[in-house]
Write a protein that holds these residues in place. Structure first.
Motif, PDB file in Angstrom:
ATOM      1  N   MET A 126      -1.867  -9.996   8.516  1.00  0.00           N
ATOM      2  CA  MET A 126      -2.741  -8.816   8.438  1.00  0.00           C
ATOM      3  C   MET A 126      -4.060  -9.097   9.175  1.00  0.00           C
ATOM      4  SD  MET A 126      -3.812  -6.634   5.095  1.00  0.00           S
ATOM      5  CE  MET A 126      -5.397  -7.234   4.614  1.00  0.00           C
TER       6      MET A 126
ATOM      7  N   VAL B 131      -3.567   3.898   6.676  1.00  0.00           N
ATOM      8  CA  VAL B 131      -4.334   3.069   5.736  1.00  0.00           C
ATOM      9  C   VAL B 131      -4.822   1.783   6.414  1.00  0.00           C
ATOM     10  CG1 VAL B 131      -3.072   3.956   3.727  1.00  0.00           C
ATOM     11  CG2 VAL B 131      -2.246   1.884   4.872  1.00  0.00           C
TER      12      VAL B 131
ATOM     13  N   ILE C 151       0.840  -1.206   0.000  1.00  0.00           N
ATOM     14  CA  ILE C 151       0.000   0.000   0.000  1.00  0.00           C
ATOM     15  C   ILE C 151       0.881   1.265   0.000  1.00  0.00           C
ATOM     16  CG2 ILE C 151      -1.775   1.278   1.264  1.00  0.00           C
ATOM     17  CD1 ILE C 151      -3.031  -1.246   0.350  1.00  0.00           C
TER      18      ILE C 151
ATOM     19  N   PRO D 298       1.537  -2.545   9.182  1.00  0.00           N
ATOM     20  CA  PRO D 298       0.432  -3.318   9.777  1.00  0.00           C
ATOM     21  C   PRO D 298      -0.204  -2.557  10.951  1.00  0.00           C
ATOM     22  CG  PRO D 298       2.328  -4.733   9.363  1.00  0.00           C
ATOM     23  CD  PRO D 298       2.785  -3.331   9.118  1.00  0.00           C
TER      24      PRO D 298
ATOM     25  N   CYS E 292       1.586   3.341   6.708  1.00  0.00           N
ATOM     26  CA  CYS E 292       1.161   2.207   5.871  1.00  0.00           C
ATOM     27  C   CYS E 292       1.711   0.879   6.374  1.00  0.00           C
ATOM     28  CB  CYS E 292       1.602   2.433   4.427  1.00  0.00           C
ATOM     29  SG  CYS E 292       0.963   3.935   3.690  1.00  0.00           S
TER      30      CYS E 292
HETATM   31  P1  NAP Z   1       2.797  -5.054   3.257  1.00  0.00           P
HETATM   32  O1  NAP Z   1       2.895  -5.081   1.778  1.00  0.00           O
HETATM   33  O2  NAP Z   1       3.253  -6.233   4.029  1.00  0.00           O
HETATM   34  O3  NAP Z   1       3.539  -3.750   3.757  1.00  0.00           O
HETATM   35  C1  NAP Z   1       3.658  -3.424   5.111  1.00  0.00           C
HETATM   36  C2  NAP Z   1       4.944  -2.693   5.312  1.00  0.00           C
HETATM   37  O4  NAP Z   1       5.044  -2.434   6.689  1.00  0.00           O
HETATM   38  C3  NAP Z   1       6.131  -3.525   4.894  1.00  0.00           C
HETATM   39  O5  NAP Z   1       6.716  -2.946   3.771  1.00  0.00           O
HETATM   40  C4  NAP Z   1       7.052  -3.452   6.079  1.00  0.00           C
HETATM   41  O6  NAP Z   1       8.122  -2.657   5.724  1.00  0.00           O
HETATM   42  C5  NAP Z   1       6.372  -2.646   7.143  1.00  0.00           C
HETATM   43  N1  NAP Z   1       6.378  -3.335   8.446  1.00  0.00           N
HETATM   44  C6  NAP Z   1       6.773  -2.789   9.609  1.00  0.00           C
HETATM   45  N2  NAP Z   1       6.593  -3.641  10.611  1.00  0.00           N
HETATM   46  C7  NAP Z   1       6.118  -4.749  10.070  1.00  0.00           C
HETATM   47  C8  NAP Z   1       5.742  -6.003  10.623  1.00  0.00           C
HETATM   48  N3  NAP Z   1       5.814  -6.241  11.919  1.00  0.00           N
HETATM   49  N4  NAP Z   1       5.277  -6.939   9.775  1.00  0.00           N
HETATM   50  C9  NAP Z   1       5.188  -6.697   8.463  1.00  0.00           C
HETATM   51  N5  NAP Z   1       5.526  -5.525   7.897  1.00  0.00           N
HETATM   52  C10 NAP Z   1       5.974  -4.563   8.699  1.00  0.00           C
HETATM   53  O7  NAP Z   1       1.291  -4.796   3.736  1.00  0.00           O
HETATM   54  P2  NAP Z   1       0.179  -3.894   3.070  1.00  0.00           P
HETATM   55  O8  NAP Z   1      -0.771  -4.787   2.337  1.00  0.00           O
HETATM   56  O9  NAP Z   1       0.808  -2.756   2.352  1.00  0.00           O
HETATM   57  O10 NAP Z   1      -0.605  -3.408   4.360  1.00  0.00           O
HETATM   58  C11 NAP Z   1      -0.221  -2.275   5.067  1.00  0.00           C
HETATM   59  C12 NAP Z   1      -1.415  -1.693   5.790  1.00  0.00           C
HETATM   60  O11 NAP Z   1      -2.451  -1.476   4.851  1.00  0.00           O
HETATM   61  C13 NAP Z   1      -2.021  -2.566   6.889  1.00  0.00           C
HETATM   62  O12 NAP Z   1      -2.298  -1.755   7.993  1.00  0.00           O
HETATM   63  C14 NAP Z   1      -3.309  -3.089   6.297  1.00  0.00           C
HETATM   64  O13 NAP Z   1      -4.293  -3.261   7.288  1.00  0.00           O
HETATM   65  C15 NAP Z   1      -3.666  -1.990   5.335  1.00  0.00           C
HETATM   66  N6  NAP Z   1      -4.454  -2.396   4.177  1.00  0.00           N
HETATM   67  C16 NAP Z   1      -4.093  -3.488   3.441  1.00  0.00           C
HETATM   68  C17 NAP Z   1      -4.854  -3.850   2.350  1.00  0.00           C
HETATM   69  C18 NAP Z   1      -4.503  -5.061   1.531  1.00  0.00           C
HETATM   70  O14 NAP Z   1      -5.377  -5.657   0.897  1.00  0.00           O
HETATM   71  N7  NAP Z   1      -3.264  -5.461   1.467  1.00  0.00           N
HETATM   72  C19 NAP Z   1      -5.974  -3.089   1.980  1.00  0.00           C
HETATM   73  C20 NAP Z   1      -6.284  -1.956   2.733  1.00  0.00           C
HETATM   74  C21 NAP Z   1      -5.524  -1.622   3.818  1.00  0.00           C
HETATM   75  P3  NAP Z   1       9.596  -3.101   5.960  1.00  0.00           P
HETATM   76  O15 NAP Z   1       9.872  -3.993   4.826  1.00  0.00           O
HETATM   77  O16 NAP Z   1      10.302  -1.851   5.934  1.00  0.00           O
HETATM   78  O17 NAP Z   1       9.624  -3.808   7.301  1.00  0.00           O
END
Ligand code: NAP
Length: 367
Positions: free
Chosen positions: A236, A98, A15, A74, A72
Motif C-alpha cells: 500500500m 477510497v 475497505i 490499491p 476500493c
Molecule cells: P486490501 O484489504 O488489500 O484490499 C484490496 C483489494 O483490492 C483486495 O481485496 C484485492 O481483491 C484487490 N486487488 C486488486 N488488485 C490488487 C493488487 N494488485 N494487490 C492487492 N490487492 C488487489 O486493501 P485495503 O486496505 O482495503 O485498501 C484498499 C484501498 O483503500 C487502497 O487504495 C488504500 O490506499 C485505501 N485505504 C486503505 C486504508 C487502510 O488503512 N488499509 C485506509 C484508507 C484507504 P482481490 O482479492 O479480488 O484481488
C-alpha cells in the motif's frame, strides 16, 4: 441513503468489504455487487459484504445498472481501471474511490472527460494493519473522517447523496481539494510512516552491529509505541509514495530543517520553548485514533484493579443508553488500578455518564 439503489464495490478487501457490511448494517436495502477475484467474491458473499460478484475480467458486465461505484483496490489498480470504469458506467452514475492519495486519481478521472457520469474522490481515514475481506468490519467507518474531493462537474444532489450515504455508515465527512488533501496527509501520515520506518531501520542496524541486542531490548517502551507503524506492509505504501512523492519529499525536507533547529537548541534553555510549544499543540489534537472533526466530551474514571471493572462501567452506561464513542486505559499499575478516559459525542452524554458512574461509587471527573 436510498438515492443509490445499486452499488458496485470494486476490490472487496478490507475497505471494500467493510463498506458492504457497513451499508447493510446501516439498513441500506439496495443491491450491493462486488468485483474481485473469484475466491474473494465467494468469501465476500458468504460474509454478507456483497450479494453477488464478478471478476475483474467481467467488469464491463458488472457496471451497467449501477448508480454508485466505489473503487476500493490499491491506488495503482484504481488508476489503471478508473478510465475503463468511467467510460462504461451508465449516464448519471457516480464513481468514488477510497485511495489514500488524491491528486493523481482525480486527474485521471478528469482526463476521461465524460460529462454525464461523475467522479468524486474519497479517502476514509480509517483502516487497520490487517487486509483482505476476512478482516472487513462493519464498524470500520464509525466516527472516522471520510474526506471527499468535491467536483464541480458532479451535480449537487450527487454530492449530497454521497455525503448522506457515508454519514449513514457512521463516517464524518470533510471536504478538501485534492491538493490540500495530499499536503495534509503527507504531513500527518506519510512523513510519520517514513520517520518510523527509518528510525527502526537506524536502531535495528545499530543493534545488529553491536551484536549484544541492547538497543532493541531497551526499546520496549516509548520507542516501541512511537514506531508502531513501522510494521505497516509495503504494497500500500509503495503506491502512496509513488503518487505523492513531491509532497512527501517537501515534508521530509521541512522536518529535517525543524529537527536541525530543535537539535541546535539541545543544551540551551531555548529548548524549553520547543517543548512548551509541542506540549500545547499536542493537547489540542483530537485523541481519537480515527480523527474526530470535533473534539469528544471526555470524562476520567478511576478504575480499581479487579476483574470485570471495565465491563461494569461500560454496562452501567449501556443500560442507560449512554453511548461511549472512545475508550482509553491511561495508566495501569498492578494492584493500583488505572484511569479510564471515556469519550462521548456530546457534552450532555459526558455529564450523564459522570452522574451515573459517581452514583455507582466510581470516582469519575471531568479532565
Ligand atoms: P486490501 O484489504 O488489500 O484490499 C484490496 C483489494 O483490492 C483486495 O481485496 C484485492 O481483491 C484487490 N486487488 C486488486 N488488485 C490488487 C493488487 N494488485 N494487490 C492487492 N490487492 C488487489 O486493501 P485495503 O486496505 O482495503 O485498501 C484498499 C484501498 O483503500 C487502497 O487504495 C488504500 O490506499 C485505501 N485505504 C486503505 C486504508 C487502510 O488503512 N488499509 C485506509 C484508507 C484507504 P482481490 O482479492 O479480488 O484481488
Amino acid at each position: 441513503m436510498e438515492f443509490f439503489q445499486h452499488v458496485v464495490i470494486i476490490g472487496v478487501g478490507l475497505i471494500g468489504g467493510s463498506m458492504g457490511l457497513a451499508l447493510r448494517r446501516a439498513g441500506y436495502s439496495g443491491r450491493i455487487v462486488g468485483v474481485s477475484r473469484e475466491k474473494t467474491v465467494a468469501t465476500a458473499v458468504e460474509l454478507g459484504a456483497i450479494e453477488s460478484g464478478y471478476t475483474y475480467e467481467q467488469i464491463e458486465e458488472a457496471l451497467p445498472g449501477a448508480d454508485l461505484v466505489v473503487m476500493c483496490t490499491p491506488i495503482q489498480h484504481i488508476l489503471d481501471y478508473l478510465p475503463r470504469v468511467l467510460e462504461t458506467v451508465d449516464p448519471g452514475t457516480l464513481v468514488t474511490d477510497v485511495g489514500s492519495t488524491k491528486r493523481r486519481i482525480v486527474e485521471t478521472a478528469a482526463d476521461v472527460g465524460r460529462d454525464d457520469a461523475f467522479f468524486i474522490g474519497g479517502h476514509p481515514m480509517a483502516g487497520s494493519e490487517k487486509s483482505g475481506v476476512n478482516a472487513a468490519d462493519p464498524f470500520l467507518f464509525q466516527n472516522a473522517i471520510h474526506i471527499l474531493v468535491p467536483d464541480d462537474k458532479a451535480p449537487q444532489e450527487h454530492h449530497q447523496a454521497l455525503r448522506e450515504l457515508l454519514r449513514g455508515i457512521g463516517a464524518r465527512v470533510m471536504e478538501l481539494s485534492a491538493d490540500e488533501h495530499d499536503t495534509v496527509v503527507a504531513a500527518i501520515s506519510h512523513l510519520p510512516q517514513l520517520m518510523a520506518t527509518s528510525l527502526v531501520e537506524m536502531v535495528g542496524r545499530m543493534d545488529e552491529q553491536a551484536g549484544d541486542g541492547h538497543f532493541l531490548s531497551l526499546a520496549a517502551g516509548g520507542f516501541r509505541d512511537l514506531t508502531r507503524i513501522a510494521s505497516s506492509s509495503f504494497p500500500m505504501w509503495r503506491d502512496i509514495c509513488a503518487t505523492n512523492s513531491d509532497r512527501i519529499e517537501a515534508m521530509i525536507a521541512q522536518f529535517v530543517a525543524t529537527l536541525r533547529v530543535v537539535g541546535g537548541n539541545v543544551g540551551s534553555e531555548v529548548l524549553e520553548q520547543d517543548f512548551d510549544f509541542a506540549n500545547r499543540v499536542r493537547d489540542t489534537i483530537p485523541r481519537d485514533a480515527k480523527g474526530f472533526i470535533h473534539k469528544l466530551s471526555e470524562i476520567l474514571v478511576v478504575a480499581e484493579d479487579r476483574p470485570g471493572v471495565i465491563a461494569e462501567i461500560a454496562g452501567a452506561l449501556a443500560a442507560l443508553e449512554v453511548n461511549i464513542n472512545d475508550i482509553e486505559v491511561m495508566k495501569v499499575r498492578e494492584g493500583e488500578g488505572g484511569t479510564l478516559r471515556l469519550g462521548f459525542d456530546h457534552e450532555e452524554a459526558a455529564e450523564r455518564a459522570l452522574a451515573i458512574l459517581n452514583d455507582l461509587g466510581h470516582r469519575a471527573r471531568r479532565p
